[in-house]
Write a protein that holds these residues in place. Structure first.
Motif, PDB file in Angstrom:
ATOM      1  N   THR A   9      38.735  37.116  39.213  1.00  0.00           N
ATOM      2  CA  THR A   9      38.751  37.272  37.757  1.00  0.00           C
ATOM      3  C   THR A   9      38.538  35.919  37.092  1.00  0.00           C
TER       4      THR A   9
ATOM      5  N   GLN B 236      42.767  38.259  42.660  1.00  0.00           N
ATOM      6  CA  GLN B 236      42.699  37.802  41.266  1.00  0.00           C
ATOM      7  C   GLN B 236      41.876  36.536  41.084  1.00  0.00           C
TER       8      GLN B 236
ATOM      9  N   LEU C 238      40.418  46.062  39.438  1.00  0.00           N
ATOM     10  CA  LEU C 238      40.874  45.015  40.347  1.00  0.00           C
ATOM     11  C   LEU C 238      41.533  45.598  41.599  1.00  0.00           C
TER      12      LEU C 238
ATOM     13  N   LEU D  98      33.456  43.195  39.780  1.00  0.00           N
ATOM     14  CA  LEU D  98      34.336  42.983  38.626  1.00  0.00           C
ATOM     15  C   LEU D  98      33.534  42.753  37.354  1.00  0.00           C
TER      16      LEU D  98
END
Length: 296
Positions: free
Chosen positions: A278, A275, A259, A253
């Motif tokens: 992130t 997620q 993603l 990432l």
């Protein structure tokens, strides 16, 4: 009651195709639950269980210092079990229906920097069959983001070096194909040519990674190897078998990967699970800003 738990576990195996680790967690949770019902609530039939009995059990877990994540997992196990009993008409009601799951704090995964990954990958002694195996395992983990359980269950037929991919069976018995980078292919080639045959001895097995007895490596065996190599690489931060998987996702990432693509590579059923990485990259950007910006 134990027979009903066995029926439930059989249902999970046949209908849900859950992994061994998940089944073991259900088995442990429900064994403790039944013990509490029998010893503290004096209940011998699951049809007599009421909401207050489950609440009492959850309070007992909390009083014994269990984390909110453990309590949440127990609630999920108990709820699935009672729903199964109701569906199979083995019970007249579901006492877990209004039990609230405690909010759990989602911790950011610990990762290694790219420099630390390099240190770890260089730690195995390449002059020995064990070192060739260890280097190949670490390279594969970092190149593919496999779970350790997926790594140790790899068979020879799952490796396609010429085409550059690995086939693995993940959670829920789902197959996925994961690309394999050049460094990992090279390490695997050396292990297969110069290491695996010596480890296999007189055994005949199609398992890819072998222990000193020529048998399939266990999770515990891999964990011991990783701890030893972390010390040799002078990595002081906490390291778990999942750390390379976390590092794989985060580094992808950070370098611009999509993603959804990372979700597919990791084998996550829900993108919300992916997620979390992130948030890791945002936290790292904040650290970099604080360190290097003159007005931070």
């Amino acid at each position: 009651m134990k027979d009903q738990v066995q029926d439930f576990l059989h249902y999970l195996i046949v209908e849900r195709s859950l992994s061994k680790n998940t089944l073991d967690a259900y088995r442990r949770d429900l064994a403790q639950y039944l013990k509490h019902l029998n010893e503290y609530e004096n209940i011998s039939s699951l049809n007599d269980v009421r909401r207050m009995h489950i609440v009492n059990y959850l309070y007992a877990l909390r009083d014994n210092g269990k984390a909110s994540t453990t309590i949440a997992r127990n609630i999920a196990s108990i709820r699935a079990f009672h729903q199964f009993l109701l569906r199979e008409k083995a019970a007249e009601q579901d006492p877990s229906v209004h039990i609230e799951t405690p909010k759990t704090e989602r911790k950011l995964p610990k990762i290694l920097s790219t420099a630390e990954v390099e240190q770890l990958l260089e730690a195995p002694d390449y002059s020995t069959p064990f070192g060739k195996r260890d280097r190949a395992m670490l390279e594969v983990l970092y190149a593919t983001g496999l779970r350790v359980s997926e790594l140790i269950e790899l068979k020879m037929e799952d490796i396609h070096l010429t085409m550059g991919f690995i086939r693995t069976i993940g959670k829920g018995n789902k197959e996925r194909i994961v690309p394999l980078g050049k460094m990992a292919r090279d390490a695997l080639t050396i292990y297969l040519d110069e290491g695996r045959g010596q480890l296999m001895k007189k055994n005949r097995t199609d398992m890819l990674f072998l222990n000193h007895r020529g048998e399939s490596l266990s999770r515990q065996g891999f964990w011991k190897i990783l701890k030893k190599l972390a010390v040799k690489a002078n990595i002081l931060k906490p390291l778990t078998p999942h750390t390379l998987r976390h590092s794989f996702a985060t580094h992808l990432l950070e370098n611009g990967a999509d993603l959804r693509a990372v979700q597919e590579l990791l084998g996550h059923a829900d993108i919300s699970t992916t997620q979390i990485y992130t948030h890791v990259t945002k936290a790292r950007l904040k650290d970099i800003y604080s360190t290097y910006h003159p007005r931070a």
